[in-house]
Design a protein around this motif. Structure first.
Motif, short mmCIF file in Angstrom:
data_model
loop_
_atom_site.label_atom_id
_atom_site.label_comp_id
_atom_site.label_asym_id
_atom_site.label_seq_id
_atom_site.Cartn_x
_atom_site.Cartn_y
_atom_site.Cartn_z
N ARG A 175 0.77 -1.20 -0.04
CA ARG A 175 0.00 -0.08 0.01
C ARG A 175 0.88 1.40 -0.18
O ARG A 175 0.46 2.16 -0.60
N LEU A 176 2.07 1.20 0.75
CA LEU A 176 2.66 2.38 0.88
C LEU A 176 3.45 2.62 -0.43
O LEU A 176 3.67 3.54 -1.01
N GLU A 177 4.14 1.62 -1.15
CA GLU A 177 4.58 1.45 -2.58
C GLU A 177 3.72 2.18 -3.59
O GLU A 177 4.22 3.03 -4.22
N ARG A 178 2.37 1.78 -3.45
CA ARG A 178 1.57 2.43 -4.59
C ARG A 178 1.42 4.07 -4.17
O ARG A 178 1.37 4.78 -5.01
N ALA A 229 -3.74 21.55 5.89
CA ALA A 229 -3.79 20.87 4.21
C ALA A 229 -2.86 19.50 3.91
O ALA A 229 -3.33 18.65 3.40
N TRP A 230 -1.79 19.62 4.95
CA TRP A 230 -0.80 18.58 4.78
C TRP A 230 -1.35 17.46 5.26
O TRP A 230 -1.24 16.12 4.62
N LEU A 231 -1.95 17.33 6.32
CA LEU A 231 -2.30 16.31 6.93
C LEU A 231 -3.73 15.61 6.09
O LEU A 231 -4.09 14.62 6.12
N ASP A 232 -4.46 16.58 5.80
CA ASP A 232 -5.76 16.39 4.90
C ASP A 232 -5.35 15.56 3.61
O ASP A 232 -5.87 14.62 3.15
N GLY A 233 -4.20 16.20 2.82
CA GLY A 233 -3.71 15.72 1.67
C GLY A 233 -3.40 14.03 1.85
O GLY A 233 -3.60 13.34 1.10
N LEU A 234 -2.26 13.97 2.92
CA LEU A 234 -1.65 12.64 3.33
C LEU A 234 -2.91 11.80 3.77
O LEU A 234 -3.06 10.63 3.43
N THR A 235 -3.97 12.13 4.33
CA THR A 235 -5.19 11.24 4.70
C THR A 235 -6.00 10.86 3.60
O THR A 235 -6.37 9.69 3.34
N ALA A 236 -6.06 11.65 2.59
CA ALA A 236 -6.62 11.43 1.10
C ALA A 236 -5.82 10.37 0.52
O ALA A 236 -6.49 9.68 -0.33
N ALA A 237 -4.40 10.53 0.32
CA ALA A 237 -3.83 9.70 -0.42
C ALA A 237 -3.82 8.47 0.12
O ALA A 237 -3.75 7.33 -0.34
N TRP A 238 -3.71 8.37 1.56
CA TRP A 238 -3.77 7.09 2.17
C TRP A 238 -5.01 6.35 2.11
O TRP A 238 -5.07 5.16 1.99
N GLY A 239 -5.97 7.04 1.74
CA GLY A 239 -7.50 6.37 1.78
C GLY A 239 -7.98 6.21 0.44
O GLY A 239 -8.81 5.69 0.11
N ALA A 240 -7.02 6.82 -0.72
CA ALA A 240 -7.32 6.36 -2.02
C ALA A 240 -7.40 5.04 -2.46
O ALA A 240 -6.58 4.44 -1.81
N PRO A 241 -8.32 4.40 -3.20
CA PRO A 241 -8.34 3.16 -3.54
C PRO A 241 -7.32 2.89 -4.62
O PRO A 241 -6.81 3.64 -5.40
N PRO A 242 -6.49 1.80 -4.68
CA PRO A 242 -5.68 1.28 -5.42
C PRO A 242 -6.19 1.02 -6.75
O PRO A 242 -7.27 1.05 -7.17
N ASP A 243 -5.17 1.68 -7.88
CA ASP A 243 -5.59 1.59 -9.24
C ASP A 243 -5.75 0.02 -9.53
O ASP A 243 -5.32 -0.78 -9.20
#
Length: 243
Positions: A175-178, A229-243
């Motif tokens: 997940r981190l790699e993605r 915004a930094w924390l929100d952005g990282l939260t959004a990226a972490w919660g984004a579904p994999p491709d």
């Protein structure tokens, strides 16, 4: 194999003390205070006892089968007794290493110290580099972010945070790699903006806290007046579904 008449080699107390004094002198010349050096030495000593405890625990199931069940039962009982004693020593050594820095209440969170931030940085950077090339971030900001991360924990948990962070990175490796491929250095996402922290080694630690203690992290984040915004952005990226 030892030569005839050669005994076991062990450091005596004077030699151990000499090594500690030498390290104190060398680090003092590099600008590290005596208290900070002593803290590191105590953690290393506590870790050495903990590793010895793991070694002794392995002896429980290592009784020679050829000696019979009675011998094996005695071996296991003895090994368990020694393992329990060494385990108690390991815990006592760790508590001593953080004594005076830990608050009385187990869940209390004392102010974060410089050495704790330095240890967290030393743990996060190589993990980050296992996913993506290094990218610059203001050192002062890095310290502020890691201070917020460590502020979610008590002193005992901070002492063992490198291990916890490594476990997190190992368990969530794919997940981190993605995430870093999609949002980190080398991606189409600019370093400036809501995904800035994905370009920083601190992101590994922030993601671990988002997974383990999101409310406490947001509390510390606001107290440090870091950009939401930094924390929100990282939260959004972490919660984004994999491709």
């Amino acid at each position: 194999m030892k030569a005839a008449g050669e005994g076991r080699h062990e450091l005596d107390a004077v030699s151990v003390l000499n090594a500690k004094r030498t390290l104190h002198h060398l680090l003092e010349a590099a600008g590290i205070s005596s208290d900070e050096t002593e803290e590191l030495l105590e953690l290393v000593e506590a870790g050495a006892v903990a590793l010895a405890h793991q070694e002794v625990e392995q002896l429980v199931g290592a009784a020679p089968e050829r000696e019979g069940e009675a011998y094996g039962a005695g071996w296991r009982d003895g090994a368990r007794t020694v393992a329990e004693a060494v385990g108690d020593l390991a815990e006592r050594a760790l508590r001593q290493a953080v004594a005076g820095r830990a608050a009385t209440a187990p869940d209390a969170r004392p102010p974060v110290r410089r050495m704790e931030v330095a240890r967290a940085k030393a743990a996060a950077v190589p993990l980050y580099l296992s996913f993506t090339p290094a990218s610059d971030l203001d050192p002062e900001v890095t310290d502020q972010v890691l201070t917020a991360v460590l502020g979610t924990m008590g002193a005992m948990r901070r002492a063992a945070y490198a291990g916890r962070l490594t476990e997190f990175a190992t368990a969530r490796h794919v997940r981190l790699e993605r995430l870093y491929a999609a949002y980190g250095p080398g991606s189409s996402i600019a370093i400036h903006g809501r995904y800035s922290l994905v370009h920083s080694p601190t992101s590994v630690a922030v993601l671990e806290r988002l997974a383990a203690a999101p409310e406490a992290l947001r509390e510390e984040w606001e107290a440090a007046e870091l950009p939401p915004a930094w924390l929100d952005g990282l939260t959004a990226a972490w919660g984004a579904p994999p491709d």
